[in-house]
Design a protein around this motif. Structure first.
Motif, PDB file in Angstrom:
ATOM      1  N   ILE A  42       0.890  -1.094   0.075  1.00 26.26           N
ATOM      2  CA  ILE A  42       0.038   0.014   0.103  1.00 26.26           C
ATOM      3  C   ILE A  42       0.835   1.302  -0.141  1.00 26.26           C
ATOM      4  CG2 ILE A  42      -1.444   1.316   1.476  1.00 26.26           C
ATOM      5  CD1 ILE A  42      -3.063  -1.170   2.021  1.00 26.26           C
ATOM      6  N   SER A  43       1.817   1.054   0.598  1.00 27.93           N
ATOM      7  CA  SER A  43       2.923   2.310   0.769  1.00 27.93           C
ATOM      8  C   SER A  43       3.363   2.765  -0.585  1.00 27.93           C
ATOM      9  CB  SER A  43       4.055   2.012   1.865  1.00 27.93           C
ATOM     10  OG  SER A  43       4.633   0.876   1.500  1.00 27.93           O
ATOM     11  N   GLU A  44       3.725   1.713  -1.505  1.00 27.54           N
ATOM     12  CA  GLU A  44       4.198   1.932  -2.587  1.00 27.54           C
ATOM     13  C   GLU A  44       3.034   2.626  -3.595  1.00 27.54           C
ATOM     14  OE1 GLU A  44       6.352  -0.298  -6.546  1.00 27.54           O
ATOM     15  OE2 GLU A  44       5.227  -1.681  -5.078  1.00 27.54           O
ATOM     16  N   VAL A  45       2.103   1.908  -3.501  1.00 27.45           N
ATOM     17  CA  VAL A  45       0.916   2.399  -4.472  1.00 27.45           C
ATOM     18  C   VAL A  45       0.634   3.869  -4.011  1.00 27.45           C
ATOM     19  CG1 VAL A  45      -1.435   2.180  -5.154  1.00 27.45           C
ATOM     20  CG2 VAL A  45      -0.163   0.082  -4.993  1.00 27.45           C
ATOM     21  N   SER A  46       0.530   4.087  -3.011  1.00 29.85           N
ATOM     22  CA  SER A  46       0.330   5.809  -2.198  1.00 29.85           C
ATOM     23  C   SER A  46       1.613   6.573  -2.843  1.00 29.85           C
ATOM     24  CB  SER A  46       0.541   5.782  -0.773  1.00 29.85           C
ATOM     25  OG  SER A  46       0.308   7.137  -0.459  1.00 29.85           O
TER      26      SER A  46
ATOM     27  N   VAL B 142     -11.485  -1.311  -0.146  1.00 27.79           N
ATOM     28  CA  VAL B 142     -12.626  -1.283   0.804  1.00 27.79           C
ATOM     29  C   VAL B 142     -12.837   0.236   0.687  1.00 27.79           C
ATOM     30  CG1 VAL B 142     -13.300  -1.365   3.102  1.00 27.79           C
ATOM     31  CG2 VAL B 142     -11.803  -3.410   2.137  1.00 27.79           C
ATOM     32  N   GLY B 143     -14.089   0.737   0.570  1.00 24.54           N
ATOM     33  CA  GLY B 143     -14.440   1.996   0.791  1.00 24.54           C
ATOM     34  C   GLY B 143     -14.219   2.796  -0.286  1.00 24.54           C
TER      35      GLY B 143
ATOM     36  N   ARG C 207     -14.338   7.608  -4.078  1.00 22.22           N
ATOM     37  CA  ARG C 207     -14.474   8.244  -5.522  1.00 22.22           C
ATOM     38  C   ARG C 207     -15.307   9.513  -5.434  1.00 22.22           C
ATOM     39  NH1 ARG C 207     -17.057   8.112  -9.804  1.00 22.22           N
ATOM     40  NH2 ARG C 207     -18.577   6.898  -9.010  1.00 22.22           N
ATOM     41  N   GLN C 208     -16.639   8.972  -4.977  1.00 20.60           N
ATOM     42  CA  GLN C 208     -17.421  10.012  -5.026  1.00 20.60           C
ATOM     43  C   GLN C 208     -17.338  11.310  -4.073  1.00 20.60           C
ATOM     44  OE1 GLN C 208     -21.594   8.485  -4.348  1.00 20.60           O
ATOM     45  NE2 GLN C 208     -21.126   6.607  -5.123  1.00 20.60           N
ATOM     46  N   GLU C 209     -16.533  11.367  -3.270  1.00 16.66           N
ATOM     47  CA  GLU C 209     -16.245  12.235  -2.414  1.00 16.66           C
ATOM     48  C   GLU C 209     -15.249  13.214  -3.080  1.00 16.66           C
ATOM     49  OE1 GLU C 209     -15.151  11.058   1.474  1.00 16.66           O
ATOM     50  OE2 GLU C 209     -17.026  10.178   1.866  1.00 16.66           O
ATOM     51  N   MET C 210     -14.125  12.431  -3.526  1.00 14.41           N
ATOM     52  CA  MET C 210     -12.960  12.967  -4.172  1.00 14.41           C
ATOM     53  C   MET C 210     -13.458  13.902  -5.608  1.00 14.41           C
ATOM     54  SD  MET C 210     -10.953  12.296  -7.255  1.00 14.41           S
ATOM     55  CE  MET C 210     -11.444  10.515  -7.348  1.00 14.41           C
TER      56      MET C 210
ATOM     57  N   ASP D 233      -4.204  15.397  -0.871  1.00 13.95           N
ATOM     58  CA  ASP D 233      -4.268  15.013   0.675  1.00 13.95           C
ATOM     59  C   ASP D 233      -5.262  13.882   0.750  1.00 13.95           C
ATOM     60  OD1 ASP D 233      -2.437  16.833   1.220  1.00 13.95           O
ATOM     61  OD2 ASP D 233      -3.970  18.484   2.009  1.00 13.95           O
ATOM     62  N   ALA D 234      -6.554  14.034  -0.161  1.00 13.67           N
ATOM     63  CA  ALA D 234      -7.582  13.172   0.183  1.00 13.67           C
ATOM     64  C   ALA D 234      -7.038  11.580  -0.241  1.00 13.67           C
ATOM     65  CB  ALA D 234      -8.555  13.651  -0.890  1.00 13.67           C
ATOM     66  N   VAL D 235      -6.201  11.608  -1.194  1.00 13.81           N
ATOM     67  CA  VAL D 235      -5.820  10.130  -1.621  1.00 13.81           C
ATOM     68  C   VAL D 235      -4.724   9.821  -0.491  1.00 13.81           C
ATOM     69  CG1 VAL D 235      -4.146   9.170  -3.264  1.00 13.81           C
ATOM     70  CG2 VAL D 235      -6.051  10.824  -4.256  1.00 13.81           C
ATOM     71  N   LYS D 236      -4.008  10.641  -0.097  1.00 13.96           N
ATOM     72  CA  LYS D 236      -2.908  10.053   0.941  1.00 13.96           C
ATOM     73  C   LYS D 236      -3.873   9.654   2.056  1.00 13.96           C
ATOM     74  CE  LYS D 236       1.102  11.387   3.550  1.00 13.96           C
ATOM     75  NZ  LYS D 236       0.803  10.575   4.768  1.00 13.96           N
ATOM     76  N   MET D 237      -4.856  10.260   2.668  1.00  8.50           N
ATOM     77  CA  MET D 237      -5.589   9.842   3.611  1.00  8.50           C
ATOM     78  C   MET D 237      -6.346   8.830   3.663  1.00  8.50           C
ATOM     79  SD  MET D 237      -7.192  13.534   5.057  1.00  8.50           S
ATOM     80  CE  MET D 237      -8.244  12.593   6.438  1.00  8.50           C
ATOM     81  N   PHE D 238      -6.960   8.544   2.354  1.00  6.44           N
ATOM     82  CA  PHE D 238      -7.450   7.225   1.833  1.00  6.44           C
ATOM     83  C   PHE D 238      -6.697   6.218   2.055  1.00  6.44           C
ATOM     84  CE2 PHE D 238      -8.722   4.068  -1.226  1.00  6.44           C
ATOM     85  CZ  PHE D 238     -10.007   3.581  -0.563  1.00  6.44           C
ATOM     86  N   PHE D 239      -5.401   6.181   1.410  1.00  7.32           N
ATOM     87  CA  PHE D 239      -4.611   5.003   1.501  1.00  7.32           C
ATOM     88  C   PHE D 239      -3.769   4.503   2.862  1.00  7.32           C
ATOM     89  CE2 PHE D 239      -4.789   5.078  -2.984  1.00  7.32           C
ATOM     90  CZ  PHE D 239      -4.547   3.443  -3.492  1.00  7.32           C
ATOM     91  N   ASP D 240      -3.786   5.895   3.700  1.00  9.14           N
ATOM     92  CA  ASP D 240      -3.316   5.693   5.082  1.00  9.14           C
ATOM     93  C   ASP D 240      -4.217   5.006   5.815  1.00  9.14           C
ATOM     94  OD1 ASP D 240      -1.021   7.145   4.624  1.00  9.14           O
ATOM     95  OD2 ASP D 240      -1.298   8.829   5.412  1.00  9.14           O
TER      96      ASP D 240
END
Length: 336
Positions: free
Chosen positions: A252-256, A291-292, A297-300, A311-318
């Protein structure tokens, strides 16, 4: 694998996809193992060459070589001029589009609509090959519909015209992206010509890549939809073909990290207003099986600035639990 003077590092290619295979995405795929990538199709109409959209589609600044531009049109002279124009701008390979099944393209007698007019196909191939001193390749389909399949005729014409490589999507124009790809037709084309043949269609996993190469005898494979949101598919397939073993799913860290790099390059390429909006589809593909992912996607899609999106992408993957991504198999995703 070689196209003209260009020796490629492997035989796993990125398919040209309108609105997808822009320079940032092509470069990412190459960094993750793709041996070759072709640009989105550039219009042959001279009036469109200087538009912002056309300029972006043929922008290869800093991209790994060889740099290949796909051109689309129906007039031999205009296509020849377009080929010369793009070579002057740095294209090292010209690819002719006779495979696009989209209505607005076919209604202008471009893309796969050309397969209905073999004499015109011949004129186009001759004109473009004569116009430039770089390799010219052709991407096409098996025919207009199941009752009118002429891939063998087109392939032989292309070889006679001096085309350096053929890429065959194993469907007719009428098929669109439905049904199963006709690997038997790709095999017949490979047997009929001596130039390299690339198999395209429904290649979604390392096992499928090996199977397609075996049953078609093709020199290479080309991957399109299966790479959307999964650009590391190229290194997975390359590793499997070389070793017979599987790479583990990415951390996950690599994809982020990859997404962050991809998005920043995307914003720099398009600018903030267009960059944020065109990045949404890429983000959606990355997260659709997580998951989620759909709710995110709808929120983003409501965010309007680069920093908000990053920021939103980072928070999602975190927020994702587990060390590695767990995706549905790509063939299931494409069938859904």
């Amino acid at each position: 694998m070689q196209i003209g003077p260009h020796v490629l590092r492997n035989n796993i290619f990125v398919a040209p996809m309108a609105g997808v295979t822009d320079r940032p995405f092509r470069q990412l795929c190459k960094e993750l193992g793709a041996g070759y990538a072709v640009s989105e199709m550039a219009a042959s109409n001279r009036k469109l060459w200087d538009t912002e959209k056309s300029a972006r589609r043929t922008n290869h600044e800093g991209e790994m070589e060889p740099k290949s531009v796909q051109i689309a049109g129906a007039d031999p002279e205009m296509l020849a001029e377009c080929a010369k124009h793009n070579v002057d701008r740095g294209a090292q390979i010209i690819d002719i589009n006779m495979g696009c099944p989209v209505k607005k393209v076919c209604n202008a007698w471009c893309g796969s609509a050309l397969l209905q007019h073999e004499s015109l196909v011949g004129q186009i191939l001759d004109a473009v090959v004569a116009a430039v001193d770089v390799p010219v390749t052709l991407k096409f389909r098996t025919g207009w519909d199941r009752a009118n399949k002429n891939a063998l005729n087109i392939a032989r014409m292309a070889e006679s015209a001096g085309i350096a490589m053929l890429t065959l999507h194993g469907r007719t124009r009428a098929d669109g992206y439905k049904g199963d790809a006709e690997y038997e037709t790709i095999a017949a084309v490979k047997a009929a010509v001596s130039i390299p043949v690339v198999a395209n269609g429904d290649i979604t996993t390392p096992e499928k890549a090996r199977h397609v190469l075996q049953v078609t005898g093709a020199d290479a494979i080309m991957i399109g939809r299966a790479a959307q949101g999964r650009p590391w598919i190229f290194r997975e397939i390359d590793h499997f073909l070389r070793t017979g073993s599987y790479l583990p799913p990415p951390l996950i860290s690599e994809v982020s990290r990859l997404m962050d790099e991809h998005l920043r390059a995307h914003y720099a390429f398009y600018g903030e207003f267009l960059g944020v909006r065109t990045a949404r589809k890429h983000i959606g593909w990355y997260v659709q099986d997580l998951v989620g992912g759909e709710a995110f996607r709808q929120e983003m899609n409501l965010l309007t600035s680069c920093e908000e999106q990053l920021d939103a992408v980072k928070m999602f993957f975190d927020s994702q639990v587990g060390e590695r991504l767990q995706y549905r198999p790509a063939e299931e995703k494409m069938a859904a």
